[in-house]
Design a protein around this motif. Structure first.
Motif, PDB file in Angstrom:
ATOM      1  N   VAL A  17       0.138  -8.835  -2.922  1.00 56.75           N
ATOM      2  CA  VAL A  17      -0.445  -8.680  -1.181  1.00 56.75           C
ATOM      3  C   VAL A  17       0.297  -8.290  -0.168  1.00 56.75           C
ATOM      4  O   VAL A  17       1.717  -8.811   0.256  1.00 56.75           O
ATOM      5  N   VAL A  18      -0.232  -7.400   0.389  1.00 59.52           N
ATOM      6  CA  VAL A  18       0.412  -7.157   1.427  1.00 59.52           C
ATOM      7  C   VAL A  18      -0.439  -7.573   2.987  1.00 59.52           C
ATOM      8  O   VAL A  18      -1.208  -7.181   3.163  1.00 59.52           O
ATOM      9  N   LEU A  19       0.814  -8.268   3.685  1.00 57.29           N
ATOM     10  CA  LEU A  19      -0.280  -8.669   5.049  1.00 57.29           C
ATOM     11  C   LEU A  19      -0.292  -7.870   6.283  1.00 57.29           C
ATOM     12  O   LEU A  19       1.093  -7.225   6.412  1.00 57.29           O
ATOM     13  N   VAL A  20      -1.261  -8.142   6.870  1.00 56.96           N
ATOM     14  CA  VAL A  20      -1.194  -6.803   7.887  1.00 56.96           C
ATOM     15  C   VAL A  20      -1.800  -7.820   9.062  1.00 56.96           C
ATOM     16  O   VAL A  20      -2.607  -8.979   8.720  1.00 56.96           O
ATOM     17  N   ASP A  21      -0.318  -7.832  10.393  1.00 54.40           N
ATOM     18  CA  ASP A  21      -0.773  -8.148  11.737  1.00 54.40           C
ATOM     19  C   ASP A  21      -1.510  -7.259  12.209  1.00 54.40           C
ATOM     20  O   ASP A  21      -0.965  -6.319  12.461  1.00 54.40           O
ATOM     21  N   THR A  22      -2.812  -7.133  12.679  1.00 53.19           N
ATOM     22  CA  THR A  22      -3.729  -6.350  13.399  1.00 53.19           C
ATOM     23  C   THR A  22      -2.751  -5.959  15.150  1.00 53.19           C
ATOM     24  O   THR A  22      -2.697  -5.441  15.480  1.00 53.19           O
ATOM     25  N   ARG A  23      -2.178  -7.031  15.210  1.00 54.68           N
ATOM     26  CA  ARG A  23      -1.662  -6.987  16.791  1.00 54.68           C
ATOM     27  C   ARG A  23      -0.298  -5.988  16.532  1.00 54.68           C
ATOM     28  O   ARG A  23       0.327  -4.835  17.685  1.00 54.68           O
TER      29      ARG A  23
END
Length: 198
Positions: A106-112
């Motif tokens: 799972v690659v988590l991303v924060d759009t900020r």
């Protein structure tokens, strides 16, 4: 009596949770783990100033320096072992060991801070490892359509992109289900290709 237990030992399946600094990996694992999660959180000190960018996560006071670990039993036959990678580039040398033997990621991303997920995406694409991209939503962060996120990151249609709230057990579970579906599809397709060559 043999003394041997007839209790079934579940199959251990290794899953990696990765992404940039402060994206929610420790929270994600803690939300789903049925055991007290192991983490290697350490205080962010002056040593990291100018080395680790805290832009967008200025309130963060601790960070993972080696790994996070948790476990979730899917059924009596299967347990998922979750390993979280450190998010800082300077600890990326640990990734090879953490990823070895993993079924998927799972690659988590924060759009900020969307650019912070590129090292993880590049790494797992190079490994040809099945992964899903989970867009972790933070309070006050602008929401984007998943197709916009996919396009911004240049991901193919084969990579699932899903919404996620790393604090919510049900949301984390849904992300893991999507990952397991992708792993099963890829493994099945691989076996079918191999059978066709025989």
């Amino acid at each position: 009596m043999s003394g041997r237990s007839d209790k079934m030992v579940p199959l251990a399946v290794k899953i990696v949770v990765s992404g940039g600094l402060g994206v929610g990996k420790t929270t994600f694992i803690g939300a789903i783990s049925e055991i007290e999660p192991l983490d290697t959180e350490a205080a962010i000190t002056q040593v990291s100033v100018g080395v680790d960018s805290l832009d967008g996560v200025e309130s963060k006071t601790t960070t993972t320096v080696a790994l996070d670990f948790g476990r979730i039993t899917l059924n009596p036959a299967i347990s998922l072992y979750l390993f979280g990678t450190p998010g800082q580039d300077r600890f990326s040398f640990l990734w090879d060991d953490l990823v070895e033997g993993a079924l998927g990621t799972v690659v988590l991303v924060d759009t900020r801070r969307i650019e912070d997920c590129f090292p993880a995406l590049d790494y797992f694409e190079a490994q040809r490892a099945p992964f899903v991209l989970a867009v972790n939503h933070f309070p006050g962060a602008r929401r984007f359509e998943l197709d916009e996120v996919r396009e911004a990151l240049g991901l193919g249609d084969d990579v699932p992109v899903v919404d996620c709230d790393a604090r919510d057990r049900r949301s984390v579970r849904d992300v893991l289900v999507v990952l397991m579906d992708r792993v099963i599809r890829e493994r099945t397709a691989g076996r079918e290709r191999s059978a066709a060559l025989v």
